[in-house]
Motif scaffolding. Structure first.
Motif, PDB file in Angstrom:
ATOM      1  N   ARG A 143      -1.137   0.133   5.437  1.00  0.00           N
ATOM      2  CA  ARG A 143      -1.982  -0.121   4.420  1.00  0.00           C
ATOM      3  C   ARG A 143      -2.664   0.686   3.793  1.00  0.00           C
ATOM      4  O   ARG A 143      -2.922   1.049   2.722  1.00  0.00           O
ATOM      5  N   GLU A 145      -0.111   2.409   1.352  1.00  0.00           N
ATOM      6  CA  GLU A 145      -0.145   1.613   0.167  1.00  0.00           C
ATOM      7  C   GLU A 145      -1.303   1.892  -0.830  1.00  0.00           C
ATOM      8  O   GLU A 145      -1.363   1.840  -2.229  1.00  0.00           O
ATOM      9  N   THR A 146      -2.663   2.076  -0.426  1.00  0.00           N
ATOM     10  CA  THR A 146      -3.846   2.561  -1.139  1.00  0.00           C
ATOM     11  C   THR A 146      -3.498   3.766  -1.673  1.00  0.00           C
ATOM     12  O   THR A 146      -3.926   3.812  -3.047  1.00  0.00           O
ATOM     13  N   LYS A 196      -0.768   5.320  -2.560  1.00  0.00           N
ATOM     14  CA  LYS A 196       0.529   5.688  -3.560  1.00  0.00           C
ATOM     15  C   LYS A 196       0.528   6.092  -5.037  1.00  0.00           C
ATOM     16  O   LYS A 196       1.031   6.836  -5.646  1.00  0.00           O
ATOM     17  N   LYS A 227       4.376   7.238  -1.451  1.00  0.00           N
ATOM     18  CA  LYS A 227       5.394   5.992  -1.380  1.00  0.00           C
ATOM     19  C   LYS A 227       6.545   6.474  -0.738  1.00  0.00           C
ATOM     20  O   LYS A 227       7.197   5.448   0.011  1.00  0.00           O
ATOM     21  N   LEU A 255       5.812   5.978   2.939  1.00  0.00           N
ATOM     22  CA  LEU A 255       5.570   4.625   3.250  1.00  0.00           C
ATOM     23  C   LEU A 255       7.039   3.881   3.432  1.00  0.00           C
ATOM     24  O   LEU A 255       7.351   3.114   4.306  1.00  0.00           O
ATOM     25  N   ARG A 307       8.372   2.264   7.022  1.00  0.00           N
ATOM     26  CA  ARG A 307       8.827   0.865   7.162  1.00  0.00           C
ATOM     27  C   ARG A 307      10.162   0.696   7.803  1.00  0.00           C
ATOM     28  O   ARG A 307      10.652   0.057   8.559  1.00  0.00           O
ATOM     29  N   GLU A 315      10.299   2.334  -7.622  1.00  0.00           N
ATOM     30  CA  GLU A 315      10.186   1.401  -6.570  1.00  0.00           C
ATOM     31  C   GLU A 315      11.555   0.660  -6.048  1.00  0.00           C
ATOM     32  O   GLU A 315      12.393   0.264  -7.087  1.00  0.00           O
TER      33      GLU A 315
END
Length: 254
Positions: free
Chosen positions: A76, A79-80, A82, A89, A92, A96, A188
């Motif tokens: 979380r 994500e905030t 990035k 990013k 993250l 994952r 992305e």
């Protein structure tokens, strides 16, 4: 005096020190500690512990020291971050991937094959080999993190200062401009149903080994977590023949 902050991450450390001083007074579990934090202290502790643990022993250390227990909070936060902290990013994405590998390892440990260890238990040996093979993926992720960890911490330092409204001299921004731009070129990831080639040699017909091998191959070609989970659910929904049929649909099995 240089305005470069890469060797002087003072504010990040100050926030962590203040948060841990509070924890020492209240005690409680790490999850309770994280739950008591908010704002910049939460960011500083979660990201700081990720960096320290992975930097010293890879994602395996981060997991086995139980920092992955708060992975949802870390995700979380990243994500905030990035948009303003581009390398978040990339961090993250690695987190994952690490969690997917950890979940695979957990499934091996919870399988029937893993409960009965003895000198003549070939199934246990195969399961342990598969577990070690899965954990080997964490080493690769750790090496990827080391490629950008120092620059990431500079971005985090400036992010935390901005978050708390601290003034950042223009000279500091100028001197660290190249570092602050790092990560912006990372696109992305587009999750999609790609079909990797998978050889089942070495699985000895072990259903779990087949599923783990296909899952890993799907992840390596960039398939999303949800897509891989769909494969696992379908593969486990029926007989051994169903497992093979589903695996052949998701991958080019040979």
């Amino acid at each position: 005096m240089s305005d470069s902050i890469s060797d002087n991450l003072d504010y990040h450390q100050e926030l962590m020190n203040a948060a841990y001083a509070r924890w020492r007074e209240r005690r409680g579990s790490y999850e309770e500690f994280i739950g008591s934090l908010n704002g910049s202290k939460e960011v500083a502790v979660l990201v700081g512990n990720l960096n320290y643990q992975v930097g010293n022993g890879g994602f395996e250390q981060w997991h086995f020291n139980e920092y992955s227990d708060c992975s949802e909070d870390l995700i979380r936060v990243l994500e905030t971050m990035k948009e303003e902290c581009p390398l978040a990013k990339k961090a993250l994405s690695l987190v994952r991937e690490a969690l997917e590998i950890i979940e695979e390892e957990k499934e091996v440990c919870e399988s029937d094959y893993y409960y009965y260890e003895d000198d003549e238990n070939d199934a246990w040996d195969l399961a342990e080999q598969e577990r070690q093979s899965i954990l080997g993926g964490l080493d690769s992720l750790g090496r990827q993190y080391y490629d950008f960890d120092d620059a990431f911490m500079v971005q985090v330092e400036l992010y935390l200062r901005r978050m708390d409204g601290l003034e950042i001299p223009q000279s500091t921004l100028d001197e660290n401009k190249e570092i602050l731009e790092m990560g912006k070129e990372i696109p992305e990831q587009e999750p999609g149903p790609k079909k990797p080639k998978v050889k089942l040699t070495g699985t000895n017909g072990n259903a779990f080994a087949i599923m783990a091998k296909v899952s890993r191959a799907l992840r390596q070609v960039g398939c999303s977590h949800d897509y891989i989970e769909d494969y696992r659910k379908e593969a486990m929904s029926g007989s051994y023949d169903n497992l093979l049929a589903v695996s052949c649909r998701y991958a080019d099995v040979r």
